[in-house]
Design a protein around this motif. Structure first.
Motif, mmCIF file in Angstrom:
data_model
loop_
_atom_site.group_PDB
_atom_site.id
_atom_site.type_symbol
_atom_site.label_atom_id
_atom_site.label_comp_id
_atom_site.label_asym_id
_atom_site.label_seq_id
_atom_site.Cartn_x
_atom_site.Cartn_y
_atom_site.Cartn_z
ATOM 1 N N THR A 35 0.860 -1.189 0.000
ATOM 2 C CA THR A 35 0.000 0.000 0.000
ATOM 3 C C THR A 35 0.892 1.232 0.000
ATOM 4 O OG1 THR A 35 -0.105 0.147 2.433
ATOM 5 C CG2 THR A 35 -1.797 -1.194 1.331
ATOM 6 N N ARG A 36 0.292 2.377 -0.232
ATOM 7 C CA ARG A 36 1.044 3.634 -0.193
ATOM 8 C C ARG A 36 1.421 4.025 1.225
ATOM 9 N NH1 ARG A 36 3.123 4.403 -5.117
ATOM 10 N NH2 ARG A 36 1.525 4.315 -6.762
ATOM 11 N N THR A 37 0.585 3.605 2.199
ATOM 12 C CA THR A 37 0.774 4.084 3.573
ATOM 13 C C THR A 37 1.511 3.104 4.463
ATOM 14 O OG1 THR A 37 -1.349 3.171 4.296
ATOM 15 C CG2 THR A 37 -1.351 5.419 3.368
ATOM 16 N N GLY A 38 1.453 1.812 4.137
ATOM 17 C CA GLY A 38 2.054 0.810 5.005
ATOM 18 C C GLY A 38 1.250 0.550 6.262
ATOM 19 N N ALA A 39 -0.037 0.870 6.236
ATOM 20 C CA ALA A 39 -0.874 0.686 7.418
ATOM 21 C C ALA A 39 -1.153 -0.793 7.663
ATOM 22 C CB ALA A 39 -2.186 1.448 7.246
ATOM 23 N N GLY A 40 -1.391 -1.130 8.934
ATOM 24 C CA GLY A 40 -1.744 -2.492 9.292
ATOM 25 C C GLY A 40 -0.641 -3.479 8.952
ATOM 26 N N ASP A 41 -1.013 -4.554 8.275
ATOM 27 C CA ASP A 41 -0.027 -5.586 7.912
ATOM 28 C C ASP A 41 0.578 -5.344 6.539
ATOM 29 O OD1 ASP A 41 -2.157 -6.140 6.297
ATOM 30 O OD2 ASP A 41 -2.249 -8.287 6.748
ATOM 31 N N SER A 42 0.333 -4.171 5.967
ATOM 32 C CA SER A 42 0.849 -3.889 4.627
ATOM 33 C C SER A 42 2.259 -3.300 4.693
ATOM 34 C CB SER A 42 -0.086 -2.915 3.900
ATOM 35 O OG SER A 42 -0.038 -1.623 4.487
ATOM 36 N N GLN A 43 2.888 -3.232 3.533
ATOM 37 C CA GLN A 43 4.209 -2.632 3.399
ATOM 38 C C GLN A 43 4.183 -1.580 2.306
ATOM 39 O OE1 GLN A 43 6.623 -6.276 2.687
ATOM 40 N NE2 GLN A 43 7.852 -5.617 4.432
ATOM 41 N N THR A 44 4.971 -0.558 2.481
ATOM 42 C CA THR A 44 5.208 0.375 1.390
ATOM 43 C C THR A 44 6.235 -0.235 0.436
ATOM 44 O OG1 THR A 44 7.008 1.467 2.563
ATOM 45 C CG2 THR A 44 4.772 2.357 2.898
ATOM 46 N N VAL A 45 6.350 0.333 -0.742
ATOM 47 C CA VAL A 45 7.347 -0.156 -1.691
ATOM 48 C C VAL A 45 8.759 -0.051 -1.110
ATOM 49 C CG1 VAL A 45 8.418 0.268 -3.933
ATOM 50 C CG2 VAL A 45 5.924 0.180 -3.731
ATOM 51 N N PRO A 46 9.148 1.066 -0.466
ATOM 52 C CA PRO A 46 10.496 1.116 0.121
ATOM 53 C C PRO A 46 10.729 0.035 1.178
ATOM 54 C CG PRO A 46 9.624 3.331 -0.109
ATOM 55 C CD PRO A 46 8.497 2.399 -0.415
ATOM 56 N N ALA A 47 9.702 -0.251 2.000
ATOM 57 C CA ALA A 47 9.864 -1.289 3.021
ATOM 58 C C ALA A 47 10.017 -2.661 2.371
ATOM 59 C CB ALA A 47 8.673 -1.281 3.973
ATOM 60 N N ALA A 48 9.230 -2.915 1.335
ATOM 61 C CA ALA A 48 9.347 -4.193 0.626
ATOM 62 C C ALA A 48 10.689 -4.305 -0.079
ATOM 63 C CB ALA A 48 8.203 -4.341 -0.368
ATOM 64 N N LEU A 49 11.167 -3.183 -0.608
ATOM 65 C CA LEU A 49 12.484 -3.185 -1.253
ATOM 66 C C LEU A 49 13.557 -3.607 -0.264
ATOM 67 C CD1 LEU A 49 14.342 -2.532 -3.636
ATOM 68 C CD2 LEU A 49 14.347 -0.153 -2.874
ATOM 69 N N GLU A 50 13.487 -3.112 0.937
ATOM 70 C CA GLU A 50 14.464 -3.492 1.969
ATOM 71 C C GLU A 50 14.356 -4.982 2.294
ATOM 72 O OE1 GLU A 50 15.651 -2.287 6.584
ATOM 73 O OE2 GLU A 50 14.228 -1.067 5.441
ATOM 74 N N ARG A 51 13.119 -5.446 2.397
ATOM 75 C CA ARG A 51 12.877 -6.879 2.684
ATOM 76 C C ARG A 51 13.521 -7.771 1.632
ATOM 77 N NH1 ARG A 51 6.677 -9.145 2.181
ATOM 78 N NH2 ARG A 51 7.147 -11.341 1.673
ATOM 79 N N PHE A 52 13.308 -7.478 0.357
ATOM 80 C CA PHE A 52 13.802 -8.352 -0.692
ATOM 81 C C PHE A 52 15.283 -8.130 -0.976
ATOM 82 C CE2 PHE A 52 9.164 -8.165 -1.710
ATOM 83 C CZ PHE A 52 8.894 -9.468 -1.308
ATOM 84 N N ALA A 53 15.781 -6.928 -0.702
ATOM 85 C CA ALA A 53 17.219 -6.711 -0.814
ATOM 86 C C ALA A 53 17.967 -7.539 0.229
ATOM 87 C CB ALA A 53 17.539 -5.229 -0.654
ATOM 88 N N THR A 54 17.367 -7.690 1.409
ATOM 89 C CA THR A 54 17.970 -8.531 2.438
ATOM 90 C C THR A 54 18.021 -9.987 1.981
ATOM 91 O OG1 THR A 54 17.193 -7.069 4.210
ATOM 92 C CG2 THR A 54 17.760 -9.328 4.821
ATOM 93 N N LEU A 55 16.944 -10.443 1.333
ATOM 94 C CA LEU A 55 16.954 -11.805 0.792
ATOM 95 C C LEU A 55 18.024 -11.949 -0.279
ATOM 96 C CD1 LEU A 55 13.131 -12.593 0.486
ATOM 97 C CD2 LEU A 55 14.749 -13.540 2.142
#
Length: 299
Positions: free
Chosen positions: A240-260
């Motif tokens: 989502t754009r906001t990252g509310a609740g259990d969602s992720q923003t694109v930057p947060a997801a980018l960090e997640r997959f860069a770690t992988l």
């Protein structure tokens, strides 16, 4: 780092008549967003992780053949086919046919069949766990021979093929992904027969590192170079754009997959929270574009 899409639910609005058009729209939007592959969960009844047993679910290899006709680039596979759900000979004929019709985009994703409820419901034989793994290993042995064009007879403990002719041959050797949660039994098969593993993100980075270390040891035991094993992951993704609740923003997801990617993973297979959300593939396209320079180069 690339993104694959798992389609795990088919309870879409409009009933059975709408499933074909909806499926085609999702596949086309995923390809346009830059997704590298589309995967189907191979079950005949919906499993508790994704819904109720009476929820709609489509047969995986039929779906992949359908998607092959409406896409041009994405690779196509199952995550994962139950090893004894289909006789190995016809299953490999299905895989090689899909590869020919898709222009060389088929994967064989396979693992131990675990859901006895669907096996009993549809009359699929059930076996003890040792026999399931023995049958899975024989399937993997035959797959290697079939994909290499070996037509010599095969005689195993459970499987016998007198004349394993697969013509036309696949346009490429379909990569073999072996998955499953029974690591003690699955990982030796991954090390010996698989081109790729698949590990759940659940448990976080410490658990992934532990499993990778176990896989490395299994490879070392048989003299295989661990670097030749392609690493894939699976986890949910709610952008989502906001990252509310259990969602992720694109930057947060980018960090997640860069770690992988830093751990050597080159494909992250995700299940979107709602693939019918008009914004889902816009955000996914942003993530794919951001990930393009991250981690290992695509093969």
């Amino acid at each position: 780092m690339r993104i694959g899409l798992l389609l795990d639910r088919f309870d879409w609005p409009g009933g059975p008549a709408a499933q074909g058009p909806t499926l085609r729209r999702i596949a086309v939007e995923a390809e346009q967003a830059g997704v590298a592959s589309i995967w189907i969960n191979d079950h005949f009844l919906q499993i508790p992780l994704f819904g109720e047993v009476t929820d709609p679910i489509l047969e995986s290899w039929t779906v992949l053949a359908h998607l092959a006709a409406v896409t041009r680039r994405v690779e196509l596979g199952t995550l994962t086919t139950g090893g004894h759900h289909r006789h190995p000979g016809p299953l490999l004929k299905i895989v090689t046919t899909l590869d020919v019709l898709s222009g060389g985009r088929a994967w064989l994703g396979v693992g131990p069949a675990w859901n006895e409820r669907e096996q009993l419901a549809l009359g699929i034989p059930t076996y003890s766990w040792p026999e399931r793994f023995a049958r899975l290993e024989e399937l993997l042995q035959v797959a290697h021979r079939a994909f290499a064009g070996d037509r010599s007879p095969y005689a195993g403990e459970h499987l016998r093929l007198a004349e394993p002719v697969f013509s036309p041959p696949p346009l490429r050797r379909p990569p073999i992904l072996v998955g499953g949660a029974h690591e003690r039994r699955v990982f030796p098969l991954v090390a010996r027969y698989a081109d790729a593993c698949n590990l759940f993100e659940a448990g976080g980075l410490p658990m992934l590192r532990l499993k990778l270390d176990l896989l490395r040891r299994r490879c070392e035991e048989i003299g295989r170079d661990f670097a030749t094993l392609r690493r894939t992951s699976f986890g949910p993704l709610h952008l989502t754009r906001t990252g509310a609740g259990d969602s992720q923003t694109v930057p947060a997801a980018l960090e997640r997959f860069a770690t992988l990617a830093d751990e050597g993973f080159e494909l992250a297979i995700v299940a979107l929270a709602d693939p019918l959300d008009p914004a889902a593939f816009d955000l996914l396209a942003e993530l794919v574009e951001a990930l393009a320079p991250v981690g290992v180069a695509p093969r």
